[in-house]
Write a protein that holds these residues in place. Structure first.
Motif, PDB file in Angstrom:
ATOM      1  N   LYS A   4      91.116-125.803 -51.788  1.00  0.00           N
ATOM      2  CA  LYS A   4      89.907-126.605 -51.928  1.00  0.00           C
ATOM      3  C   LYS A   4      88.720-125.927 -51.240  1.00  0.00           C
ATOM      4  O   LYS A   4      87.607-125.926 -51.749  1.00  0.00           O
ATOM      5  N   VAL A   5      88.955-125.317 -50.090  1.00  0.00           N
ATOM      6  CA  VAL A   5      87.901-124.605 -49.375  1.00  0.00           C
ATOM      7  C   VAL A   5      87.418-123.416 -50.195  1.00  0.00           C
ATOM      8  O   VAL A   5      86.224-123.162 -50.298  1.00  0.00           O
ATOM      9  N   ARG A   6      88.329-122.712 -50.805  1.00  0.00           N
ATOM     10  CA  ARG A   6      87.944-121.570 -51.645  1.00  0.00           C
ATOM     11  C   ARG A   6      87.075-122.021 -52.823  1.00  0.00           C
ATOM     12  O   ARG A   6      86.104-121.370 -53.170  1.00  0.00           O
ATOM     13  N   GLU A   7      87.463-123.146 -53.416  1.00  0.00           N
ATOM     14  CA  GLU A   7      86.680-123.674 -54.547  1.00  0.00           C
ATOM     15  C   GLU A   7      85.279-124.064 -54.096  1.00  0.00           C
ATOM     16  O   GLU A   7      84.294-123.789 -54.783  1.00  0.00           O
ATOM     17  N   LEU A   8      85.166-124.698 -52.929  1.00  0.00           N
ATOM     18  CA  LEU A   8      83.848-125.075 -52.406  1.00  0.00           C
ATOM     19  C   LEU A   8      83.007-123.842 -52.090  1.00  0.00           C
ATOM     20  O   LEU A   8      81.802-123.827 -52.321  1.00  0.00           O
ATOM     21  N   ASN A   9      83.625-122.809 -51.563  1.00  0.00           N
ATOM     22  CA  ASN A   9      82.895-121.581 -51.256  1.00  0.00           C
ATOM     23  C   ASN A   9      82.351-120.923 -52.520  1.00  0.00           C
ATOM     24  O   ASN A   9      81.279-120.327 -52.508  1.00  0.00           O
ATOM     25  N   LYS A  10      83.064-121.026 -53.609  1.00  0.00           N
ATOM     26  CA  LYS A  10      82.612-120.438 -54.872  1.00  0.00           C
ATOM     27  C   LYS A  10      81.400-121.172 -55.428  1.00  0.00           C
ATOM     28  O   LYS A  10      80.584-120.601 -56.143  1.00  0.00           O
ATOM     29  N   LEU A  11      81.259-122.455 -55.101  1.00  0.00           N
ATOM     30  CA  LEU A  11      80.136-123.245 -55.606  1.00  0.00           C
ATOM     31  C   LEU A  11      78.819-122.926 -54.906  1.00  0.00           C
ATOM     32  O   LEU A  11      77.760-123.213 -55.417  1.00  0.00           O
ATOM     33  N   HIS A  12      78.892-122.327 -53.718  1.00  0.00           N
ATOM     34  CA  HIS A  12      77.703-121.990 -52.931  1.00  0.00           C
ATOM     35  C   HIS A  12      76.844-123.219 -52.648  1.00  0.00           C
ATOM     36  O   HIS A  12      75.621-123.166 -52.716  1.00  0.00           O
ATOM     37  N   LEU A  13      77.485-124.334 -52.376  1.00  0.00           N
ATOM     38  CA  LEU A  13      76.786-125.559 -52.013  1.00  0.00           C
ATOM     39  C   LEU A  13      77.121-125.904 -50.566  1.00  0.00           C
ATOM     40  O   LEU A  13      78.253-125.719 -50.133  1.00  0.00           O
ATOM     41  N   PRO A  14      76.149-126.389 -49.820  1.00  0.00           N
ATOM     42  CA  PRO A  14      76.463-126.779 -48.451  1.00  0.00           C
ATOM     43  C   PRO A  14      77.331-128.035 -48.430  1.00  0.00           C
ATOM     44  O   PRO A  14      77.141-128.951 -49.223  1.00  0.00           O
ATOM     45  N   VAL A  15      78.275-128.048 -47.550  1.00  0.00           N
ATOM     46  CA  VAL A  15      79.146-129.201 -47.398  1.00  0.00           C
ATOM     47  C   VAL A  15      78.722-129.893 -46.111  1.00  0.00           C
ATOM     48  O   VAL A  15      78.863-129.344 -45.024  1.00  0.00           O
ATOM     49  N   VAL A  16      78.175-131.083 -46.255  1.00  0.00           N
ATOM     50  CA  VAL A  16      77.663-131.818 -45.108  1.00  0.00           C
ATOM     51  C   VAL A  16      78.302-133.197 -45.101  1.00  0.00           C
ATOM     52  O   VAL A  16      78.335-133.881 -46.124  1.00  0.00           O
ATOM     53  N   ARG A  17      78.773-133.573 -43.958  1.00  0.00           N
ATOM     54  CA  ARG A  17      79.346-134.901 -43.805  1.00  0.00           C
ATOM     55  C   ARG A  17      78.337-135.749 -43.048  1.00  0.00           C
ATOM     56  O   ARG A  17      77.957-135.418 -41.921  1.00  0.00           O
ATOM     57  N   ILE A  18      77.879-136.819 -43.654  1.00  0.00           N
ATOM     58  CA  ILE A  18      76.845-137.662 -43.068  1.00  0.00           C
ATOM     59  C   ILE A  18      77.504-138.759 -42.243  1.00  0.00           C
ATOM     60  O   ILE A  18      78.371-139.482 -42.734  1.00  0.00           O
ATOM     61  N   ASN A  19      77.072-138.867 -40.994  1.00  0.00           N
ATOM     62  CA  ASN A  19      77.587-139.887 -40.097  1.00  0.00           C
ATOM     63  C   ASN A  19      76.619-141.067 -40.131  1.00  0.00           C
ATOM     64  O   ASN A  19      75.528-141.016 -39.583  1.00  0.00           O
ATOM     65  N   HIS A  20      77.014-142.142 -40.783  1.00  0.00           N
ATOM     66  CA  HIS A  20      76.140-143.300 -40.955  1.00  0.00           C
ATOM     67  C   HIS A  20      75.984-144.112 -39.668  1.00  0.00           C
ATOM     68  O   HIS A  20      75.154-145.007 -39.608  1.00  0.00           O
ATOM     69  N   ASP A  21      76.759-143.802 -38.643  1.00  0.00           N
ATOM     70  CA  ASP A  21      76.585-144.461 -37.349  1.00  0.00           C
ATOM     71  C   ASP A  21      75.235-144.105 -36.728  1.00  0.00           C
ATOM     72  O   ASP A  21      74.730-144.822 -35.869  1.00  0.00           O
ATOM     73  N   LEU A  22      74.639-143.005 -37.156  1.00  0.00           N
ATOM     74  CA  LEU A  22      73.350-142.577 -36.614  1.00  0.00           C
ATOM     75  C   LEU A  22      72.177-143.359 -37.196  1.00  0.00           C
ATOM     76  O   LEU A  22      71.051-143.226 -36.716  1.00  0.00           O
ATOM     77  N   ASP A  23      72.420-144.183 -38.210  1.00  0.00           N
ATOM     78  CA  ASP A  23      71.351-144.982 -38.811  1.00  0.00           C
ATOM     79  C   ASP A  23      70.708-145.934 -37.813  1.00  0.00           C
ATOM     80  O   ASP A  23      69.556-146.321 -37.968  1.00  0.00           O
TER      81      ASP A  23
END
Length: 52
Positions: A4-23
């Protein structure tokens, strides 16, 4: 490395996890002294002129 990591790297998209506790900080001024100083500087000096 995970497939899955290899597939994400091929897409060249940033992977960001948003923490909604910071709202809870969205409407709070966390550093009021720094905000006052920044506003004072902007009033006195102003924003730089953009060149086209």
């Amino acid at each position: 490395m995970n497939t899955k990591v290899r597939e994400l790297n091929k897409l060249h998209l940033p992977v960001v996890r948003i923490n909604h506790d910071l709202d809870k900080y969205a409407e709070k001024v966390l550093f009021p002294q720094k905000l006052e100083e920044a506003n004072r500087v902007l009033r006195e000096v102003g924003l730089p002129v953009r060149k086209k």
